[in-house]
Design a protein around this motif. Structure first.
Motif, mmCIF file in Angstrom:
data_model
loop_
_atom_site.group_PDB
_atom_site.id
_atom_site.type_symbol
_atom_site.label_atom_id
_atom_site.label_comp_id
_atom_site.label_asym_id
_atom_site.label_seq_id
_atom_site.Cartn_x
_atom_site.Cartn_y
_atom_site.Cartn_z
ATOM 1 N N ASP A 196 0.873 -1.172 0.000
ATOM 2 C CA ASP A 196 0.000 0.000 0.000
ATOM 3 C C ASP A 196 0.913 1.225 0.000
ATOM 4 N N GLU A 197 1.052 1.872 -1.148
ATOM 5 C CA GLU A 197 1.996 2.983 -1.278
ATOM 6 C C GLU A 197 1.555 4.219 -0.497
ATOM 7 N N PHE A 198 0.269 4.362 -0.255
ATOM 8 C CA PHE A 198 -0.216 5.528 0.485
ATOM 9 C C PHE A 198 0.237 5.481 1.936
ATOM 10 N N SER A 199 0.078 4.330 2.582
ATOM 11 C CA SER A 199 0.448 4.214 3.998
ATOM 12 C C SER A 199 1.847 3.635 4.193
ATOM 13 N N ILE A 200 2.535 3.285 3.099
ATOM 14 C CA ILE A 200 3.877 2.692 3.134
ATOM 15 C C ILE A 200 3.866 1.452 4.023
ATOM 16 N N ARG A 201 2.968 0.527 3.696
ATOM 17 C CA ARG A 201 2.844 -0.724 4.447
ATOM 18 C C ARG A 201 2.694 -1.888 3.486
ATOM 19 N N ALA A 202 3.182 -3.041 3.928
ATOM 20 C CA ALA A 202 3.023 -4.268 3.151
ATOM 21 C C ALA A 202 1.659 -4.869 3.431
ATOM 22 N N GLU A 203 1.062 -5.464 2.425
ATOM 23 C CA GLU A 203 -0.191 -6.200 2.583
ATOM 24 C C GLU A 203 0.182 -7.660 2.785
ATOM 25 N N VAL A 204 -0.110 -8.169 3.971
ATOM 26 C CA VAL A 204 0.285 -9.525 4.346
ATOM 27 C C VAL A 204 -0.972 -10.378 4.483
ATOM 28 N N LYS A 205 -1.023 -11.459 3.704
ATOM 29 C CA LYS A 205 -2.172 -12.363 3.757
ATOM 30 C C LYS A 205 -1.857 -13.492 4.736
ATOM 31 N N ILE A 206 -2.665 -13.563 5.796
ATOM 32 C CA ILE A 206 -2.568 -14.640 6.777
ATOM 33 C C ILE A 206 -3.967 -15.239 6.878
ATOM 34 N N GLY A 207 -4.088 -16.487 6.476
ATOM 35 C CA GLY A 207 -5.410 -17.107 6.422
ATOM 36 C C GLY A 207 -6.246 -16.411 5.367
ATOM 37 N N ASP A 208 -7.467 -16.025 5.749
ATOM 38 C CA ASP A 208 -8.353 -15.331 4.819
ATOM 39 C C ASP A 208 -8.249 -13.816 4.920
ATOM 40 N N GLY A 209 -7.471 -13.329 5.877
ATOM 41 C CA GLY A 209 -7.399 -11.887 6.111
ATOM 42 C C GLY A 209 -6.143 -11.245 5.571
ATOM 43 N N ILE A 210 -6.228 -9.932 5.399
ATOM 44 C CA ILE A 210 -5.085 -9.130 4.965
ATOM 45 C C ILE A 210 -4.724 -8.196 6.113
ATOM 46 N N LYS A 211 -3.467 -8.245 6.507
ATOM 47 C CA LYS A 211 -2.934 -7.344 7.532
ATOM 48 C C LYS A 211 -2.028 -6.336 6.840
ATOM 49 N N HIS A 212 -1.884 -5.152 7.423
ATOM 50 C CA HIS A 212 -0.997 -4.128 6.892
ATOM 51 C C HIS A 212 0.139 -3.905 7.891
ATOM 52 N N TRP A 213 1.364 -4.240 7.469
ATOM 53 C CA TRP A 213 2.543 -4.142 8.338
ATOM 54 C C TRP A 213 3.525 -3.134 7.773
ATOM 55 N N ASN A 214 4.173 -2.390 8.685
ATOM 56 C CA ASN A 214 5.230 -1.485 8.261
ATOM 57 C C ASN A 214 6.520 -2.271 8.028
ATOM 58 N N LEU A 215 7.523 -1.639 7.465
ATOM 59 C CA LEU A 215 8.762 -2.305 7.089
ATOM 60 C C LEU A 215 9.466 -2.993 8.264
ATOM 61 N N PRO A 216 9.620 -2.333 9.431
ATOM 62 C CA PRO A 216 10.293 -3.023 10.530
ATOM 63 C C PRO A 216 9.550 -4.301 10.973
ATOM 64 N N THR A 217 8.227 -4.265 10.972
ATOM 65 C CA THR A 217 7.447 -5.447 11.344
ATOM 66 C C THR A 217 7.657 -6.573 10.342
ATOM 67 N N VAL A 218 7.635 -6.228 9.054
ATOM 68 C CA VAL A 218 7.864 -7.234 8.013
ATOM 69 C C VAL A 218 9.238 -7.878 8.207
ATOM 70 N N LEU A 219 10.254 -7.061 8.391
ATOM 71 C CA LEU A 219 11.608 -7.583 8.532
ATOM 72 C C LEU A 219 11.751 -8.486 9.750
ATOM 73 N N ASP A 220 11.032 -8.166 10.824
ATOM 74 C CA ASP A 220 11.073 -8.987 12.034
ATOM 75 C C ASP A 220 10.393 -10.337 11.874
ATOM 76 N N HIS A 221 9.471 -10.465 10.906
ATOM 77 C CA HIS A 221 8.664 -11.680 10.775
ATOM 78 C C HIS A 221 8.973 -12.519 9.534
ATOM 79 N N LEU A 222 10.000 -12.139 8.773
ATOM 80 C CA LEU A 222 10.344 -12.936 7.584
ATOM 81 C C LEU A 222 10.799 -14.330 7.979
ATOM 82 N N ILE A 223 10.416 -15.305 7.153
ATOM 83 C CA ILE A 223 10.855 -16.691 7.382
ATOM 84 C C ILE A 223 12.103 -16.931 6.547
#
Length: 119
Positions: free
Chosen positions: A92-119
């Protein structure tokens, strides 16, 4: 908080009622956001509560914001959270967040959160 080996701290301009992030470079604290009265890249002097008490404008420190490009490069990568495993499906370029699909839902995470949760 550390991102790619760089230490970031939350700072506040009490006069303009703004808060943002700065990074530590050697003995200097450099503003990483554009404030109303303080340009990005300025060297900050803070009090004990991380309130800005003075600043010096340093034009050479101004860097373009690369968070969108970093997030776009992570699309398709897997992440793991308490809710389960998921995948980065967009940005999402407006809020500068990644769209993360977990199950049936979409979560919006900022860059530090994404980096902390990468597998």
């Amino acid at each position: 908080m550390k991102i790619n080996g760089v230490e970031f701290i939350k700072v506040r301009d009490a006069k303009a009622m703004e808060s943002g992030w700065a990074y530590i470079k050697g003995d200097d604290i450099i503003l990483d956001n554009e404030f109303e009265n303080i340009p990005c890249g300025s060297i900050l002097k803070l009090d004990d509560n991380h309130n800005i008490v003075d600043f010096e404008i340093i034009k050479s420190e101004v860097k373009p914001d690369t968070r969108i490009e970093q997030l776009k490069s992570l699309v398709g990568r897997k992440v793991k959270a308490k809710a389960g495993e998921g995948e980065i499906v967009g940005v999402d370029e407006f809020s500068i967040r990644a769209e993360v699909k977990i199950g049936d839902g979409i979560k919006h995470w900022n860059l530090p959160t994404v980096l902390d949760h990468l597998i």
